[in-house]
Design a protein around this motif. Structure first.
Motif, PDB file in Angstrom:
ATOM      1  N   LEU A  57       0.552  -1.359  -5.971  1.00 18.43           N
ATOM      2  CA  LEU A  57       1.191  -1.480  -4.666  1.00 18.43           C
ATOM      3  C   LEU A  57       2.114  -0.277  -4.470  1.00 18.43           C
ATOM      4  N   GLU A  58       1.795   0.533  -3.465  1.00 21.59           N
ATOM      5  CA  GLU A  58       2.473   1.817  -3.273  1.00 21.59           C
ATOM      6  C   GLU A  58       3.112   1.857  -1.884  1.00 21.59           C
ATOM      7  N   PRO A  59       4.434   1.915  -1.803  1.00 21.56           N
ATOM      8  CA  PRO A  59       5.099   2.020  -0.499  1.00 21.56           C
ATOM      9  C   PRO A  59       4.655   3.283   0.235  1.00 21.56           C
ATOM     10  N   GLU A  60       4.443   3.161   1.550  1.00 24.56           N
ATOM     11  CA  GLU A  60       4.002   4.319   2.333  1.00 24.56           C
ATOM     12  C   GLU A  60       5.181   5.163   2.817  1.00 24.56           C
ATOM     13  N   GLY A  61       6.370   4.800   2.391  1.00 26.26           N
ATOM     14  CA  GLY A  61       7.549   5.577   2.736  1.00 26.26           C
ATOM     15  C   GLY A  61       8.765   4.950   2.108  1.00 26.26           C
ATOM     16  N   ARG A  62       9.892   5.648   2.211  1.00 25.44           N
ATOM     17  CA  ARG A  62      11.114   5.170   1.578  1.00 25.44           C
ATOM     18  C   ARG A  62      11.709   3.969   2.328  1.00 25.44           C
ATOM     19  N   ASP A  63      11.628   3.981   3.653  1.00 20.95           N
ATOM     20  CA  ASP A  63      12.246   2.925   4.450  1.00 20.95           C
ATOM     21  C   ASP A  63      11.262   2.387   5.480  1.00 20.95           C
ATOM     22  N   VAL A  64      10.049   2.058   5.044  1.00 19.07           N
ATOM     23  CA  VAL A  64       9.042   1.525   5.967  1.00 19.07           C
ATOM     24  C   VAL A  64       8.531   0.188   5.434  1.00 19.07           C
ATOM     25  N   ASP A  65       7.870  -0.554   6.312  1.00 20.69           N
ATOM     26  CA  ASP A  65       7.364  -1.868   5.928  1.00 20.69           C
ATOM     27  C   ASP A  65       6.001  -1.811   5.258  1.00 20.69           C
ATOM     28  N   GLU A  66       5.192  -0.757   5.540  1.00 21.46           N
ATOM     29  CA  GLU A  66       3.818  -0.711   5.066  1.00 21.46           C
ATOM     30  C   GLU A  66       3.725  -0.466   3.567  1.00 21.46           C
ATOM     31  N   VAL A  67       2.899  -1.271   2.920  1.00 20.15           N
ATOM     32  CA  VAL A  67       2.610  -1.092   1.494  1.00 20.15           C
ATOM     33  C   VAL A  67       1.098  -0.921   1.343  1.00 20.15           C
ATOM     34  N   TYR A  68       0.709   0.151   0.654  1.00 15.87           N
ATOM     35  CA  TYR A  68      -0.696   0.488   0.411  1.00 15.87           C
ATOM     36  C   TYR A  68      -1.169  -0.253  -0.838  1.00 15.87           C
ATOM     37  N   VAL A  69      -2.311  -0.948  -0.731  1.00 10.06           N
ATOM     38  CA  VAL A  69      -2.818  -1.748  -1.854  1.00 10.06           C
ATOM     39  C   VAL A  69      -3.925  -0.950  -2.546  1.00 10.06           C
ATOM     40  N   ASN A  70      -3.527  -0.091  -3.452  1.00  7.24           N
ATOM     41  CA  ASN A  70      -4.454   0.829  -4.122  1.00  7.24           C
ATOM     42  C   ASN A  70      -5.372   0.041  -5.061  1.00  7.24           C
ATOM     43  N   GLY A  71      -6.693   0.208  -4.871  1.00 10.06           N
ATOM     44  CA  GLY A  71      -7.668  -0.498  -5.695  1.00 10.06           C
ATOM     45  C   GLY A  71      -8.394  -1.595  -4.952  1.00 10.06           C
ATOM     46  N   VAL A  72      -8.050  -1.796  -3.664  1.00  6.05           N
ATOM     47  CA  VAL A  72      -8.643  -2.876  -2.888  1.00  6.05           C
ATOM     48  C   VAL A  72      -9.281  -2.318  -1.611  1.00  6.05           C
ATOM     49  N   SER A  73      -9.918  -1.170  -1.699  1.00  2.71           N
ATOM     50  CA  SER A  73     -10.679  -0.665  -0.556  1.00  2.71           C
ATOM     51  C   SER A  73     -11.768  -1.676  -0.203  1.00  2.71           C
ATOM     52  N   THR A  74     -11.911  -1.989   1.084  1.00  2.00           N
ATOM     53  CA  THR A  74     -12.863  -3.025   1.476  1.00  2.00           C
ATOM     54  C   THR A  74     -13.255  -2.893   2.938  1.00  2.00           C
ATOM     55  N   SER A  75     -14.448  -3.389   3.248  1.00  2.00           N
ATOM     56  CA  SER A  75     -14.905  -3.472   4.643  1.00  2.00           C
ATOM     57  C   SER A  75     -15.254  -4.910   5.009  1.00  2.00           C
ATOM     58  N   MET A  76     -14.788  -5.866   4.218  1.00  2.00           N
ATOM     59  CA  MET A  76     -15.022  -7.280   4.494  1.00  2.00           C
ATOM     60  C   MET A  76     -14.339  -7.690   5.812  1.00  2.00           C
ATOM     61  N   PRO A  77     -14.795  -8.786   6.441  1.00  2.00           N
ATOM     62  CA  PRO A  77     -14.085  -9.297   7.620  1.00  2.00           C
ATOM     63  C   PRO A  77     -12.620  -9.567   7.281  1.00  2.00           C
ATOM     64  N   GLN A  78     -11.760  -9.468   8.286  1.00  2.00           N
ATOM     65  CA  GLN A  78     -10.331  -9.601   8.015  1.00  2.00           C
ATOM     66  C   GLN A  78      -9.978 -10.948   7.407  1.00  2.00           C
ATOM     67  N   GLU A  79     -10.627 -12.032   7.862  1.00  2.00           N
ATOM     68  CA  GLU A  79     -10.292 -13.348   7.318  1.00  2.00           C
ATOM     69  C   GLU A  79     -10.661 -13.445   5.837  1.00  2.00           C
TER      70      GLU A  79
END
Length: 633
Positions: free
Chosen positions: A316-338
């Motif tokens: 889990l890699e923060p996309e910035g120092r003071d942002v809400d987004e967290v990048y989930v490295n290792g879970v690349s996917t094209s599955m439906p959102q649900e």
């Protein structure tokens, strides 16, 4: 520049753009696309004195980190150091925007030590935009490229979707994944190279009209999660290095509070959700035709291809120092959102995670790179250069390296100067370009240290020693910078010579002391330069240079052996093959070799020897043909 507000900068940029657009046909080089390849290409061209237009749809998206918010990694970090040593900008911007720095592979040999930095992605883009804004001769132009204009068979400019024409003597195309891009989220399909953005269909069709053979590739990205919805107490911290090492040779020291990344893993419940929904995956339903990367598969690919694995690592890699987004490295996917929500909620620490954006796959067109010269100029279209994912590569670093090479060569061609090509023994960038133009590629290409046969010569710590003089000759490394490098190398040589004269007393086999040269003592695996002080030797080098000296001395036998091998390879790479040779009968070659050589049209005998299907006997026959043509002695 620092005193200007963002509004001041935007107003000044708009004024320059309006003036630039009134000067139709006045550009030396137009660079299409302001991603990592385009930024390096435009920067190099402008720094080399050319009037350069950087054409992009949204100027504020310059150098946007579309996927992973990180720079570097295995072999990739080497290339960033090389770009920096040549006068490029990726390393400088990484040091300004980095929030966690780590040297990978420390447990292995120095040839594969690889720097990596987690970045604040908004800061990275902002810092790059500010840097390029300040480069004389470089102007941003907002617009969409539709066609490359030719006159008498040569590039003459770019036609925009709104009818404008940007005249140019050379054009560099760096469209990333936007070339006829198609996004997949389960059964949903969206045109675009990034979520919510356009697809460059007309430009792809233009390349087909120019006679270029295209293919289709696929890449993917994971979901982004909201920081406040993650149970951080359930995760394993993954800190950066205690003493961070800068990417740029011109960054004296990194003073920053590093952020933490975090580790977790999938489990059998995760895999079960994916297996039960596999019929909804566009990757396995046949909806995705493009070939994806083997080395970075989607999570559904991992579950199918590695059924024996009960878990897969996730960072889990923060996309910035003071942002809400967290990048989930290792879970690349094209599955439906649900489905994505369901399997994410099975992962430790993510049981209540909220989505900011789902993961998705992107299909896009690329140009088979055997149609390019080692300068990255299209062989059929003088003045047209390609760089980045359009050449079949994957990754910011590979793109930036190609952008630098394409930009420099576009500038040199406009100036009437000799082209610039790096050999495989000079740089990972040389390995990258040579692999692209000499090998068949049906999947995204990623650089690894294993691709370089001379990797002990191509270490991350000696990129300045290998390449700064070349950057200075190109006009991209300043006088002060090259003086700094020369002083460092002189100090290393002087210290190595001094240590060869100094003796130290060390314990012998039976407990008695014996005298050895400090130079030889430091070559022992367990010895360090700092420990020489305990043996009464004054330390003349600053801490940041000591490791380079240690590597030189500990591995000098291996280094000398690789240097001899590299010299032999360079000799065959120096044998040029004229383009007219491929119009001859080429009797004596095998049918496969003749077909491959005529299709690839290699520039040197060395490149010809590395094409799949060309045997050593074919190389010998090719040498005879070149001699008969009077091209070699």
């Amino acid at each position: 520049m620092n005193a200007q507000t963002p509004a001041d900068m935007a107003a000044a940029r708009a004024a320059r753009q309006a003036q630039a657009e009134r000067r139709e046909g006045s550009w030396d080089v137009v660079v299409i696309g302001a991603g990592h390849a385009g930024c390096e290409a435009a920067h190099a061209c402008a720094r080399m004195g050319l009037r350069t237009a950087l054409l992009t749809v949204r100027i504020e998206d310059t150098a946007k980190m579309s996927c992973n918010p990180a720079i570097g990694g295995i072999a990739k970090g080497h290339m960033v150091r090389e770009i920096d040593a040549l006068g490029g900008v990726m390393g400088r911007i990484t040091d300004l925007a980095g929030i966690q720095f780590k040297m990978l592979n420390r447990g292995r040999g120095p040839a594969v030590w690889s720097p990596r930095a987690q970045c604040d992605k908004a800061q990275y883009s902002a810092q790059m935009l500010a840097l390029l804004d300040a480069v004389p001769g470089l102007e941003f132009v907002a617009g969409i490229a539709n066609h490359v204009r030719l006159e008498r068979g040569r590039v003459a400019g770019v036609e925009l979707a709104d009818g404008r024409v940007l005249g140019a003597r050379a054009v560099v195309i760096t469209p990333g994944t936007f070339l006829n891009g198609l996004i997949h989220i389960g059964p949903r399909k969206l045109e675009g190279g990034r979520i919510g953005e356009h697809a460059a269909r007309a430009l792809s069709e233009c390349l087909a009209e120019l006679g270029l053979e295209r293919g289709r590739l696929k890449t993917g990205t994971p979901p982004r999660l909201h920081r406040d919805s993650i149970d951080w107490s359930a995760l394993v911290p993954a800190p950066g290095d205690a003493v961070p090492v800068p990417f740029s040779h011109w960054t004296a020291v990194l003073e920053l509070e590093q952020v933490l990344c975090w580790a977790t893993h999938t489990n059998e419940a995760t895999h079960r959700v994916i297996r039960e929904a596999m019929h909804l995956s566009p990757l396995y339903s046949g909806e995705i035709a493009g070939v994806g990367p083997r080395y970075c598969p989607s999570l559904e690919d991992k579950v199918v291809k590695f059924p024996e694995r009960v878990s897969h690592h996730i960072f889990l890699e923060p996309e910035g120092r003071d942002v809400d987004e967290v990048y989930v490295n290792g879970v690349s996917t094209s599955m439906p959102q649900e489905v994505q929500v369901a399997f994410i909620h099975t992962i430790r620490g993510l049981e209540r995670a909220r989505f900011i954006r789902p993961g998705y796959a992107v299909e896009y067109d690329f140009v088979l790179p055997h149609q390019l010269a080692p300068t990255l100029e299209v062989q059929k279209v003088p003045g047209l250069y390609l760089a980045g994912q359009i050449c079949g590569t994957s990754g910011y670093e590979e793109a930036a390296a190609q952008g630098f090479i394409a930009g420099v060569n576009a500038a040199l061609a406009v100036q009437g100067r000799a082209p610039f090509v790096l050999r495989r023994d000079q740089a990972y960038i040389g390995v990258l370009i040579d692999d692209l133009v000499t090998k068949e590629h049906r999947e995204p290409y990623r650089m690894f240290t294993s691709a370089a046969e001379h990797r002990l010569l191509l270490r991350a710590d000696n990129a300045d020693e290998r390449l700064c003089e070349i950057g200075h000759e190109l006009g991209l490394v300043t006088g002060d910078e090259i003086a700094q490098v020369r002083a460092k190398l002189a100090a290393l040589d002087s210290e190595a010579a001094r240590l060869a004269r100094v003796s130290v007393s060390v314990p012998g086999v039976g407990g008695e002391t014996r005298s050895v040269r400090a130079h030889d003592w430091l070559a022992r695996p367990e010895s360090t330069y700092a420990r020489l002080a305990d043996l009464g030797v004054d330390l003349a080098l600053p801490p940041s240079w000591r490791e380079t000296l240690e590597v030189r001395l500990k591995y000098r036998g291996y280094i000398e052996r690789q240097q001899r091998t590299a010299s032999q390879a360079a000799a065959i790479d120096g044998v040029m093959l004229p383009p007219a040779l491929w119009d001859e009968a080429l009797n004596g070659l095998s049918s496969e070799a003749r077909e491959k050589l005529v299709r690839w049209r290699p520039a040197t005998l060395g490149q010809a020897s590395r094409i799949t299907g060309v045997s050593p006997s074919d190389v010998a026959v090719l040498m005879v043909h070149a001699r008969r043509a009077g091209k070699i002695g």
